[in-house]
Design a protein around this motif. Sequence first.
Motif, mmCIF file in Angstrom:
data_model
loop_
_atom_site.group_PDB
_atom_site.id
_atom_site.type_symbol
_atom_site.label_atom_id
_atom_site.label_comp_id
_atom_site.label_asym_id
_atom_site.label_seq_id
_atom_site.Cartn_x
_atom_site.Cartn_y
_atom_site.Cartn_z
ATOM 1 N N GLN A 141 0.837 -1.199 0.000
ATOM 2 C CA GLN A 141 0.000 0.000 0.000
ATOM 3 C C GLN A 141 0.878 1.258 0.000
ATOM 4 O O GLN A 141 0.617 2.209 -0.747
ATOM 5 N N ALA A 142 1.912 1.240 0.836
ATOM 6 C CA ALA A 142 2.799 2.403 0.945
ATOM 7 C C ALA A 142 3.544 2.660 -0.367
ATOM 8 O O ALA A 142 3.722 3.816 -0.776
ATOM 9 N N GLN A 143 4.004 1.604 -1.016
ATOM 10 C CA GLN A 143 4.721 1.758 -2.286
ATOM 11 C C GLN A 143 3.813 2.335 -3.365
ATOM 12 O O GLN A 143 4.216 3.226 -4.115
ATOM 13 N N ALA A 144 2.584 1.822 -3.423
ATOM 14 C CA ALA A 144 1.630 2.324 -4.412
ATOM 15 C C ALA A 144 1.254 3.776 -4.118
ATOM 16 O O ALA A 144 1.129 4.594 -5.034
ATOM 17 N N ASP A 145 1.087 4.099 -2.842
ATOM 18 C CA ASP A 145 0.775 5.474 -2.450
ATOM 19 C C ASP A 145 1.849 6.439 -2.950
ATOM 20 O O ASP A 145 1.542 7.525 -3.471
ATOM 21 N N LYS A 146 3.107 6.039 -2.780
ATOM 22 C CA LYS A 146 4.224 6.897 -3.175
ATOM 23 C C LYS A 146 4.236 7.127 -4.677
ATOM 24 O O LYS A 146 4.450 8.254 -5.149
ATOM 25 N N LEU A 147 3.991 6.075 -5.451
ATOM 26 C CA LEU A 147 3.993 6.205 -6.909
ATOM 27 C C LEU A 147 2.841 7.080 -7.403
ATOM 28 O O LEU A 147 3.022 7.913 -8.300
ATOM 29 N N ILE A 148 1.664 6.896 -6.813
ATOM 30 C CA ILE A 148 0.508 7.687 -7.231
ATOM 31 C C ILE A 148 0.692 9.155 -6.833
ATOM 32 O O ILE A 148 0.316 10.070 -7.568
ATOM 33 N N SER A 149 1.299 9.392 -5.678
ATOM 34 C CA SER A 149 1.567 10.769 -5.247
ATOM 35 C C SER A 149 2.500 11.465 -6.224
ATOM 36 O O SER A 149 2.313 12.638 -6.567
ATOM 37 N N ALA A 150 3.522 10.728 -6.697
ATOM 38 C CA ALA A 150 4.456 11.294 -7.677
ATOM 39 C C ALA A 150 3.736 11.595 -8.984
ATOM 40 O O ALA A 150 3.986 12.628 -9.624
ATOM 41 N N LEU A 151 2.818 10.712 -9.384
ATOM 42 C CA LEU A 151 2.043 10.926 -10.601
ATOM 43 C C LEU A 151 1.142 12.152 -10.458
ATOM 44 O O LEU A 151 1.015 12.960 -11.392
ATOM 45 N N GLN A 152 0.554 12.331 -9.294
ATOM 46 C CA GLN A 152 -0.298 13.488 -9.039
ATOM 47 C C GLN A 152 0.491 14.793 -9.133
ATOM 48 O O GLN A 152 0.022 15.785 -9.692
ATOM 49 N N GLU A 153 1.701 14.783 -8.587
ATOM 50 C CA GLU A 153 2.540 15.976 -8.651
ATOM 51 C C GLU A 153 2.917 16.305 -10.097
ATOM 52 O O GLU A 153 2.964 17.473 -10.493
ATOM 53 N N LYS A 154 3.183 15.265 -10.877
ATOM 54 C CA LYS A 154 3.519 15.460 -12.283
ATOM 55 C C LYS A 154 2.336 16.069 -13.035
ATOM 56 O O LYS A 154 2.504 16.997 -13.828
ATOM 57 N N GLU A 155 1.137 15.535 -12.779
ATOM 58 C CA GLU A 155 -0.065 16.055 -13.434
ATOM 59 C C GLU A 155 -0.364 17.484 -12.971
ATOM 60 O O GLU A 155 -0.808 18.322 -13.758
ATOM 61 N N LYS A 156 -0.118 17.738 -11.689
ATOM 62 C CA LYS A 156 -0.347 19.075 -11.156
ATOM 63 C C LYS A 156 0.553 20.087 -11.855
ATOM 64 O O LYS A 156 0.095 21.172 -12.265
ATOM 65 N N ARG B 63 1.967 19.835 -14.800
ATOM 66 C CA ARG B 63 1.584 19.981 -16.203
ATOM 67 C C ARG B 63 0.324 20.818 -16.336
ATOM 68 O O ARG B 63 0.208 21.647 -17.241
ATOM 69 N N TYR B 64 -0.620 20.627 -15.428
ATOM 70 C CA TYR B 64 -1.861 21.386 -15.520
ATOM 71 C C TYR B 64 -1.647 22.843 -15.136
ATOM 72 O O TYR B 64 -2.295 23.735 -15.682
ATOM 73 N N GLN B 65 -0.717 23.072 -14.204
ATOM 74 C CA GLN B 65 -0.396 24.450 -13.851
ATOM 75 C C GLN B 65 0.204 25.181 -15.048
ATOM 76 O O GLN B 65 -0.058 26.365 -15.256
ATOM 77 N N ALA B 66 1.017 24.462 -15.838
ATOM 78 C CA ALA B 66 1.602 25.069 -17.038
ATOM 79 C C ALA B 66 0.496 25.425 -18.025
ATOM 80 O O ALA B 66 0.513 26.495 -18.644
ATOM 81 N N MET B 67 -0.490 24.532 -18.162
ATOM 82 C CA MET B 67 -1.628 24.811 -19.033
ATOM 83 C C MET B 67 -2.419 26.002 -18.494
ATOM 84 O O MET B 67 -2.884 26.855 -19.241
ATOM 85 N N HIS B 68 -2.541 26.054 -17.181
ATOM 86 C CA HIS B 68 -3.282 27.126 -16.514
ATOM 87 C C HIS B 68 -2.655 28.488 -16.809
ATOM 88 O O HIS B 68 -3.343 29.454 -17.130
ATOM 89 N N HIS B 69 -1.330 28.567 -16.763
ATOM 90 C CA HIS B 69 -0.661 29.834 -17.038
ATOM 91 C C HIS B 69 -0.829 30.242 -18.496
ATOM 92 O O HIS B 69 -0.917 31.428 -18.810
ATOM 93 N N ASN B 70 -0.866 29.250 -19.394
ATOM 94 C CA ASN B 70 -1.024 29.556 -20.812
ATOM 95 C C ASN B 70 -2.400 30.149 -21.117
ATOM 96 O O ASN B 70 -2.573 30.841 -22.120
ATOM 97 N N MET B 71 -3.357 29.872 -20.240
ATOM 98 C CA MET B 71 -4.697 30.414 -20.459
ATOM 99 C C MET B 71 -4.677 31.940 -20.501
ATOM 100 O O MET B 71 -5.400 32.573 -21.268
ATOM 101 N N PHE B 72 -3.819 32.526 -19.686
ATOM 102 C CA PHE B 72 -3.832 33.979 -19.539
ATOM 103 C C PHE B 72 -3.208 34.701 -20.724
ATOM 104 O O PHE B 72 -3.282 35.917 -20.839
ATOM 105 N N ASP B 73 -2.575 33.947 -21.631
ATOM 106 C CA ASP B 73 -2.057 34.557 -22.841
ATOM 107 C C ASP B 73 -3.185 34.986 -23.772
ATOM 108 O O ASP B 73 -3.009 35.849 -24.626
ATOM 109 N N VAL B 74 -4.356 34.330 -23.600
ATOM 110 C CA VAL B 74 -5.479 34.629 -24.486
ATOM 111 C C VAL B 74 -6.644 35.279 -23.752
ATOM 112 O O VAL B 74 -7.656 35.604 -24.341
ATOM 113 N N VAL B 75 -6.496 35.466 -22.431
ATOM 114 C CA VAL B 75 -7.560 36.093 -21.648
ATOM 115 C C VAL B 75 -7.220 37.559 -21.435
ATOM 116 O O VAL B 75 -6.206 37.881 -20.815
#
Length: 290
Positions: free
Chosen positions: A218-233, A235-247
């Motif tokens: 459980q602990a090993q899987a938790d660690k891997l999923i947490s790392a995946l969440q940070e990666k997605e976060k 990437r999405y933050q980068a997309m979020h900043h790009n929004m303001f180029d057109v707003v």
Amino acid sequence: MLVFNCTKAAAEFFTTVRKGTKISPLKPAPEKTIAASLQEKNRQSTSRERHLEALVQNKSQWHWLVHAIKVKRKNVLILMDYHSRFAMTFTGLKKGDNSGFLKVFAQHLNFHIQELIPQVITDPDVIKASFEQYKRTHSSNTFYQRGDRSVQSHINDVSWHIEMTADEIGELPAGIDLIAFDCYINNTIRNRKGKTGYFVPLQSFLHQWLCQYGGLSQAQADKLISALQEKEKARYQAMHHNMFDVVTDSIEAEHINGEVEAILMSQIQGKSATGNENNVIRVDFSKGKN
């Protein structure tokens, strides 16, 4: 054992009539609900040894809810994992083709796992070993007619999306387009009764697979999923900043900023966020993927 819990519509899809005789793979369900089936295993345990045995039996039963709808006069089957709410959508199946259904199920599951595990583990042997364990655990299957309100509410959302997608492209998605549709759906942030905060079905499904078939704790899987969440976060933050180029409207920009931050915080930290009437927040992580 793979347990396919069919709604009334799905039960009718799997049932055919030949020479006046009904032919169906469905059997009487041992308990009225899926939850009752899982609870019954635990009630039967009166000692620590029997309790551990019951837990193993629970893991050996993988429950899916199956629903059938008609889109553009064609059959569509929507499957959803009872625990993770991971969904798979099948089109092009013929009524009563049970063997065809099982074949497509295996193909779609294989494809999704081949795509998901490399996001957290690069060793190909892990994928191979996990499939071997999966096959040992689920060498048989059964079909029951019973539903679940909570899962059905999320299936209804998938139904809405597949209908809208078919209207937009003029036909039902198939092949790789259908897989892409599932990827989008499973990156939708959801919540459900009994689970704290919001969750992403794709991540919950991957965590479940790694623990049950990948040999991870459980602990090993938790660690891997947490790392995946940070990666997605990130990437999405980068997309979020790009929004303001057109707003250009500052009020609109502030509104978007608040919504994006709420989504991100609820996804990563499990805090409250604003969803629609179905408690669903839609985030398409497939966009902008390199």
